[in-house]
Design a protein around this motif. Structure first.
Motif, PDB file in Angstrom:
ATOM      1  N   GLY B  63       0.794  -1.227   0.000  1.00  0.00           N
ATOM      2  CA  GLY B  63       0.000   0.000   0.000  1.00  0.00           C
ATOM      3  C   GLY B  63       0.825   1.274   0.000  1.00  0.00           C
ATOM      4  N   THR B  64       2.136   1.144  -0.152  1.00  0.00           N
ATOM      5  CA  THR B  64       2.946   2.363  -0.143  1.00  0.00           C
ATOM      6  C   THR B  64       3.713   2.560  -1.446  1.00  0.00           C
ATOM      7  N   GLY B  65       3.306   1.844  -2.499  1.00  0.00           N
ATOM      8  CA  GLY B  65       4.023   1.913  -3.774  1.00  0.00           C
ATOM      9  C   GLY B  65       4.123   3.311  -4.328  1.00  0.00           C
ATOM     10  N   GLN B  66       3.032   4.066  -4.186  1.00  0.00           N
ATOM     11  CA  GLN B  66       2.980   5.427  -4.676  1.00  0.00           C
ATOM     12  C   GLN B  66       4.020   6.310  -3.993  1.00  0.00           C
ATOM     13  N   ASP B  67       4.144   6.129  -2.681  1.00  0.00           N
ATOM     14  CA  ASP B  67       5.107   6.931  -1.920  1.00  0.00           C
ATOM     15  C   ASP B  67       6.523   6.614  -2.360  1.00  0.00           C
ATOM     16  N   ILE B  68       6.787   5.332  -2.573  1.00  0.00           N
ATOM     17  CA  ILE B  68       8.133   4.927  -2.993  1.00  0.00           C
ATOM     18  C   ILE B  68       8.438   5.540  -4.365  1.00  0.00           C
ATOM     19  N   LEU B  69       7.467   5.468  -5.272  1.00  0.00           N
ATOM     20  CA  LEU B  69       7.681   6.046  -6.600  1.00  0.00           C
ATOM     21  C   LEU B  69       7.952   7.543  -6.493  1.00  0.00           C
ATOM     22  N   ASN B  70       7.122   8.245  -5.720  1.00  0.00           N
ATOM     23  CA  ASN B  70       7.314   9.682  -5.565  1.00  0.00           C
ATOM     24  C   ASN B  70       8.673   9.994  -4.951  1.00  0.00           C
ATOM     25  N   ALA B  77      15.527  13.535  -9.336  1.00  0.00           N
ATOM     26  CA  ALA B  77      15.552  14.942  -9.736  1.00  0.00           C
ATOM     27  C   ALA B  77      16.639  15.691  -8.969  1.00  0.00           C
ATOM     28  N   VAL B  78      16.796  15.385  -7.682  1.00  0.00           N
ATOM     29  CA  VAL B  78      17.827  16.046  -6.875  1.00  0.00           C
ATOM     30  C   VAL B  78      19.209  15.782  -7.479  1.00  0.00           C
ATOM     31  N   VAL B  79      19.459  14.526  -7.819  1.00  0.00           N
ATOM     32  CA  VAL B  79      20.770  14.168  -8.378  1.00  0.00           C
ATOM     33  C   VAL B  79      21.013  14.890  -9.699  1.00  0.00           C
ATOM     34  N   LEU B  80      20.004  14.876 -10.572  1.00  0.00           N
ATOM     35  CA  LEU B  80      20.178  15.499 -11.894  1.00  0.00           C
ATOM     36  C   LEU B  80      20.350  17.011 -11.784  1.00  0.00           C
ATOM     37  N   ILE B  81      19.540  17.638 -10.945  1.00  0.00           N
ATOM     38  CA  ILE B  81      19.657  19.090 -10.787  1.00  0.00           C
ATOM     39  C   ILE B  81      21.013  19.420 -10.179  1.00  0.00           C
ATOM     40  N   MET B 115      19.678  15.197 -19.605  1.00  0.00           N
ATOM     41  CA  MET B 115      19.465  15.192 -18.153  1.00  0.00           C
ATOM     42  C   MET B 115      18.469  16.253 -17.751  1.00  0.00           C
ATOM     43  N   LEU B 116      18.614  17.449 -18.317  1.00  0.00           N
ATOM     44  CA  LEU B 116      17.698  18.531 -17.978  1.00  0.00           C
ATOM     45  C   LEU B 116      16.293  18.227 -18.495  1.00  0.00           C
ATOM     46  N   ALA B 117      16.227  17.572 -19.655  1.00  0.00           N
ATOM     47  CA  ALA B 117      14.920  17.193 -20.189  1.00  0.00           C
ATOM     48  C   ALA B 117      14.234  16.229 -19.225  1.00  0.00           C
ATOM     49  N   ILE B 118      15.030  15.338 -18.611  1.00  0.00           N
ATOM     50  CA  ILE B 118      14.468  14.398 -17.644  1.00  0.00           C
ATOM     51  C   ILE B 118      13.945  15.136 -16.426  1.00  0.00           C
ATOM     52  N   VAL B 119      14.719  16.117 -15.951  1.00  0.00           N
ATOM     53  CA  VAL B 119      14.267  16.902 -14.794  1.00  0.00           C
ATOM     54  C   VAL B 119      12.924  17.559 -15.106  1.00  0.00           C
ATOM     55  N   VAL B 120      12.845  18.164 -16.290  1.00  0.00           N
ATOM     56  CA  VAL B 120      11.598  18.807 -16.706  1.00  0.00           C
ATOM     57  C   VAL B 120      10.477  17.774 -16.767  1.00  0.00           C
ATOM     58  N   GLY B 121      10.776  16.623 -17.387  1.00  0.00           N
ATOM     59  CA  GLY B 121       9.775  15.564 -17.518  1.00  0.00           C
ATOM     60  C   GLY B 121       9.277  15.093 -16.163  1.00  0.00           C
ATOM     61  N   LEU B 122      10.186  14.938 -15.207  1.00  0.00           N
ATOM     62  CA  LEU B 122       9.792  14.472 -13.881  1.00  0.00           C
ATOM     63  C   LEU B 122       8.889  15.490 -13.194  1.00  0.00           C
ATOM     64  N   ALA B 123       9.238  16.768 -13.323  1.00  0.00           N
ATOM     65  CA  ALA B 123       8.416  17.808 -12.701  1.00  0.00           C
ATOM     66  C   ALA B 123       7.018  17.789 -13.299  1.00  0.00           C
ATOM     67  N   VAL B 185      19.437  25.009  -6.841  1.00  0.00           N
ATOM     68  CA  VAL B 185      19.916  24.350  -5.625  1.00  0.00           C
ATOM     69  C   VAL B 185      18.785  24.263  -4.613  1.00  0.00           C
ATOM     70  N   MET B 186      18.027  25.357  -4.481  1.00  0.00           N
ATOM     71  CA  MET B 186      16.937  25.346  -3.502  1.00  0.00           C
ATOM     72  C   MET B 186      15.795  24.442  -3.951  1.00  0.00           C
ATOM     73  N   ILE B 187      15.555  24.396  -5.253  1.00  0.00           N
ATOM     74  CA  ILE B 187      14.535  23.476  -5.750  1.00  0.00           C
ATOM     75  C   ILE B 187      14.951  22.035  -5.445  1.00  0.00           C
ATOM     76  N   ALA B 188      16.232  21.756  -5.675  1.00  0.00           N
ATOM     77  CA  ALA B 188      16.728  20.405  -5.383  1.00  0.00           C
ATOM     78  C   ALA B 188      16.584  20.104  -3.891  1.00  0.00           C
ATOM     79  N   ALA B 189      16.930  21.086  -3.044  1.00  0.00           N
ATOM     80  CA  ALA B 189      16.828  20.886  -1.599  1.00  0.00           C
ATOM     81  C   ALA B 189      15.382  20.611  -1.200  1.00  0.00           C
ATOM     82  N   GLY B 190      14.456  21.383  -1.797  1.00  0.00           N
ATOM     83  CA  GLY B 190      13.036  21.173  -1.512  1.00  0.00           C
ATOM     84  C   GLY B 190      12.587  19.781  -1.940  1.00  0.00           C
ATOM     85  N   MET B 191      13.096  19.323  -3.082  1.00  0.00           N
ATOM     86  CA  MET B 191      12.722  17.989  -3.561  1.00  0.00           C
ATOM     87  C   MET B 191      13.267  16.910  -2.643  1.00  0.00           C
TER      88      MET B 191
END
Lengths: 108, 273
Positions: B63-70, B77-81, B115-123, B185-191
């Protein structure tokens, strides 16, 4: 950096139990209302909430008080874990129907 | 109709913010619009996919699959940013010419832009899946005001994002990249903070303290400016322990890596006259 995060998660995992024997509370969504509208849970204790959505559309359990945000699919069931809460009243709502579907968690 | 408009606007704006910042951060790189556009399209497709798989995902991992995916999405995203920011700082001295070189250096440019396209896609995927599910839910009512409201929300969200990007274009490129690096950097920190909380939600880690501080009476993070700051700099009014830890650890780590990568013992890169 990926390795770092993985290790951090592992370390933090070690400091808590992914427990199967936590107290369980049930909440249901029916006709866009939480049943029961007020749920009482013990304060100062970890627990898990099982939310069953009996409506034909997805909903999102969200609470700023409880720091939780999770989608529950239509006719689906999700599990949400909670760390020990201080005694008090915590509001939550269905973000997809925020004005009509609200509930309270009472910890005592 | 307005309920749909507001919800769609909020979610679209969060994604549009990331897109605008990344667009601004790649100003002058040839071909970046195509990459970012494909990132957006990929994100939309991903959102539809995630929305359709919600029941299946929810049942995974007890029941926590969604959380793990998120959580995974957030940490990726943090790593890529972080990678982008560190790279930008390393090559920061002649940024404008460096980026033009990047655009022409096909191999290196392609991997960076992808990589940046992936970040955009994930967002887009993260915000988009919520919109799809919410709209599905509201569909049971009359659909015309719903569609209109959603369209309105979408247009407004994109418009505000475009305005923010336009604001960025007034800055000279050196200042612009410093600003976008700081924001990223702050967006990554927030993520990282959000990712950590998803793990708490899934019962994998403990929150290690609730409400480390409480500034909700000064600025709530539920709506308005507070929510905007939440998307922009990762502001959380009542963070728990792992959110605070994730946030500051990310900033420290990225800053530390920037210093390490730029340490003086490195040989100077090719002299450009």
């Amino acid at each position: 950096m990926r390795a770092f995060f993985f290790l951090t998660v592992l370390m933090l995992c070690g400091s808590t139990a992914y427990a199967e024997d936590l107290p369980v509370f049930n909440l249901t969504l029916k006709n866009h209302a939480f049943v029961p509208p007020e749920l009482t849970v013990p304060a100062g204790q970890k627990f898990k909430l099982i939310l069953a959505n009996e409506d034909p559309s997805a909903a999102e359990f969200e609470s700023s008080d409880l720091d939780r945000e999770k989608v529950v699919p239509a006719q689906g069931t999700i599990t949400i874990f909670f760390d020990p809460l201080d005694p008090g009243i915590y509001n939550y709502f269905d973000d997809f129907h925020a004005d009509q579907t609200t509930g309270k968690l009472i910890a005592k | 109709m307005f309920a749909a408009a507001l919800i769609v606007f909020r979610e679209v704006l969060e994604a549009a913010l990331v897109v605008s910042i990344i667009l601004a951060a790649t100003r002058g790189v040839s071909g970046r619009s195509a990459w970012i556009a494909s990132g957006i399209l990929g994100g939309v497709a991903g959102a539809a996919l995630v929305a359709s798989l919600t029941s299946y995902l929810a049942s995974l991992f007890e029941g926590t699959g969604q959380d793990i995916l998120n959580a995974v999405i957030c940490f990726v995203a943090v790593v890529l940013i972080g990678w982008h920011v560190i790279w930008m700082n390393k090559h920061g001295k002649e940024i404008a010419s460096e980026l033009r070189r990047l655009g022409h250096n096909i191999k290196e440019g392609r991997s960076h832009l992808s990589m940046l396209a992936i970040v955009v896609g994930l967002a887009v995927m993260r915000e988009g899946s919520e919109v799809v599910l919410m709209l599905e839910g509201l569909w049971s009512g009359s659909s015309t005001p719903l569609l209109l409201g959603s369209f309105l929300g979408l247009i407004l969200g994109v418009a505000v994002g475009a305005l923010i990007y336009a604001g960025f274009t007034f800055l000279p490129i050196g200042k612009l990249f410093r600003l976008t690096n700081g924001l990223l950097v702050m967006i990554a920190a927030g993520m990282a903070a959000h990712g950590a909380n998803f793990l708490v939600q899934a019962g994998l880690i403990s929150a290690h303290g609730r409400r480390i501080w409480d500034t909700s009476h000064i600025l709530s993070d539920q709506d308005g400016l507070g929510q905007f700051l939440g998307a922009l700099i990762g502001y959380i009014a009542r963070p728990n322990g792992v959110e605070v830890l994730g946030y500051f650890l990310t900033i420290t780590l990225i800053a530390g890596l920037i210093f390490w990568v730029n340490r003086p013992s490195q040989p100077l890169s090719n002299n450009r006259m």
